[in-house]
Design a protein around this motif. Structure first.
Motif, mmCIF file in Angstrom:
data_model
loop_
_atom_site.group_PDB
_atom_site.id
_atom_site.type_symbol
_atom_site.label_atom_id
_atom_site.label_comp_id
_atom_site.label_asym_id
_atom_site.label_seq_id
_atom_site.Cartn_x
_atom_site.Cartn_y
_atom_site.Cartn_z
ATOM 1 N N SER A 229 -3.229 8.265 -8.570
ATOM 2 C CA SER A 229 -3.567 7.600 -7.313
ATOM 3 C C SER A 229 -2.656 8.090 -6.207
ATOM 4 O O SER A 229 -1.574 8.629 -6.466
ATOM 5 C CB SER A 229 -3.415 6.076 -7.483
ATOM 6 N N SER B 45 -1.671 5.819 -4.079
ATOM 7 C CA SER B 45 -1.125 4.537 -3.655
ATOM 8 C C SER B 45 -0.271 3.949 -4.780
ATOM 9 O O SER B 45 -0.792 3.623 -5.851
ATOM 10 C CB SER B 45 -2.245 3.562 -3.283
ATOM 11 N N GLU C 243 -1.446 0.445 -5.558
ATOM 12 C CA GLU C 243 -2.619 0.408 -6.433
ATOM 13 C C GLU C 243 -2.223 0.651 -7.885
ATOM 14 O O GLU C 243 -2.709 -0.027 -8.799
ATOM 15 C CB GLU C 243 -3.623 1.471 -5.989
ATOM 16 N N LYS D 216 -0.452 -2.419 -9.294
ATOM 17 C CA LYS D 216 -1.420 -3.491 -9.538
ATOM 18 C C LYS D 216 -2.216 -3.195 -10.803
ATOM 19 O O LYS D 216 -2.471 -4.091 -11.628
ATOM 20 C CB LYS D 216 -2.361 -3.625 -8.345
#
Length: 279
Positions: free
Chosen positions: A242, A244, A247, A250
C-alpha cells in the motif's frame, strides 16, 4: 517456523508488468524490494532489508542490521519507504528502525573525499616513542649466557667417569640473562601526532530526490516469496502492499492482531501439556 535454527523468508516486490514471467521467478529474478526475517545460528539474526537502485544497477543492503524475532510465534513485519527519502521498519506495529536512506544505505557517494593532491609530508613525524639516545648498553651485557649449569645439581653416586664419561651438570635458564639488549623508550620530542588526510567536497556527490522511488518505470507489479529453510513450517498471511501506512496498520488490526492473542494462548496450552507429559 518451528524452533528455527537456520532459514530466511523474504517478500519481494517485482517489476515487469505484463511481461513478467511468473513461471521463471527465482533467486536471480530482478527485484525492487527484498524484505523479511533471516536467521541462521546465534550470530546471524536480522531483518533483511534490501532496496534496488537503478542509478547503480545494484541491490543495496541496509548497513546496520535490523533486529528480528526468533521465537515460535507469528510476527508482523512492515517496511515503509517514504517520499522524503526516509524509511522505517516495524515488527508487530512497533518501530524498530528508522532513518534516512542516504545514511542507512549506499545510495549516494560520500559528500567528502580525501584530497588526491595532498599526501603526508616526508618530514612528518608520527612515531610517538623513540629509543633513548642517551641509554647505553651496560659493559659486559653480551657476555651473560642464556643458560648456566644448575648449581644445585649433584653428580649421582653411581656415576662412573670411566664408563659414563665426565659428568656435567644439567643446564638451566640464567636468571641474569635479559635477552638481547634494547635501549629504553622515551617520548619523541618531534612527535606531531597522526597525520590526517585533508578532505574536500566530492565532485561526484549529488543528492537524489528520488532514492525512495525503487519501484521506478512501470512500478512494482508483482509480489514473490523467496524461502530458504532447514526446517519446514514457514507460513505467510495477511500480505498488503500500500501507499498508506494508516491503511496497512488498519489492515493489520483487522487480520494479524485479531489472531495474535489466540495463537499465543494455543501455543502456551500446547507447551503446558507437553510439560505435564514430561513430569
Amino acid at each position: 517456523e518451528q524452533k528455527i535454527d537456520c532459514g530466511g523468508a523474504y517478500i519481494k516486490l517485482l517489476p515487469g508488468g505484463k511481461k513478467f514471467a511468473a513461471k521463471k521467478f527465482g533467486g536471480d529474478t530482478p527485484y525492487a524490494v527484498m524484505f523479511g526475517p533471516d536467521i541462521c545460528g546465534s550470530s546471524n539474526k536480522k531483518t533483511h532489508t534490501i532496496l534496488h537502485y537503478d542509478k547503480k544497477d545494484d541491490n543495496l543492503l541496509v548497513k546496520k542490521e535490523i533486529k528480528v524475532e526468533d521465537d515460535q510465534l507469528s510476527h508482523l513485519y512492515t517496511l515503509v519507504v517514504r517520499p522524503d527519502n526516509t524509511f522505517e521498519v516495524f515488527i508487530d506495529n512497533k518501530s524498530v528502525r528508522d532513518g534516512k536512506l542516504e545514511d542507512e544505505f549506499d545510495f549516494l557517494p560520500p559528500k567528502e573525499i580525501k584530497d588526491p593532491d595532498q599526501s603526508k609530508p616526508d618530514d612528518w613525524v608520527d612515531e610517538k616513542r623513540i629509543p633513548d639516545p642517551e641509554d647505553k648498553k651496560p659493559e659486559g651485557y653480551d657476555d651473560i649466557p642464556e643458560e648456566i649449569p644448575d648449581p644445585d645439581a649433584k653428580k649421582p653416586d653411581d656415576w662412573d667417569d670411566e664408563d659414563d664419561g665426565e659428568w656435567e651438570p644439567p643446564m638451566i635458564d640464567n636468571p641474569d640473562f635479559k635477552g638481547p639488549w634494547k635501549p629504553k623508550m622515551i617520548d619523541n620530542p618531534d612527535y606531531k601526532g597522526p597525520w590526517e588526510h585533508p578532505m574536500i567536497a566530492n565532485p561526484e556527490y549529488s543528492y537524489d530526490d528520488n532514492m525512495h522511488a525503487v519501484c521506478s518505470g512501470d512500478g512494482c507489479t508483482h509480489v514473490g516469496f523467496e524461502l530458504w529453510q532447514v526446517k519446514s513450517g514457514t507460513i505467510f498471511d495477511d500480505i498488503i502492499v500500500s501507499d498508506s501506512l494508516e491503511e496497512a496498520q488498519k489492515f493489520a488490526e483487522e487480520t494479524f492482531f485479531k489472531k495474535k492473542d489466540g495463537e499465543k494462548k494455543m501455543f502456551d496450552d500446547i507447551e503446558e501439556a507437553k510439560r505435564k507429559e514430561e513430569e
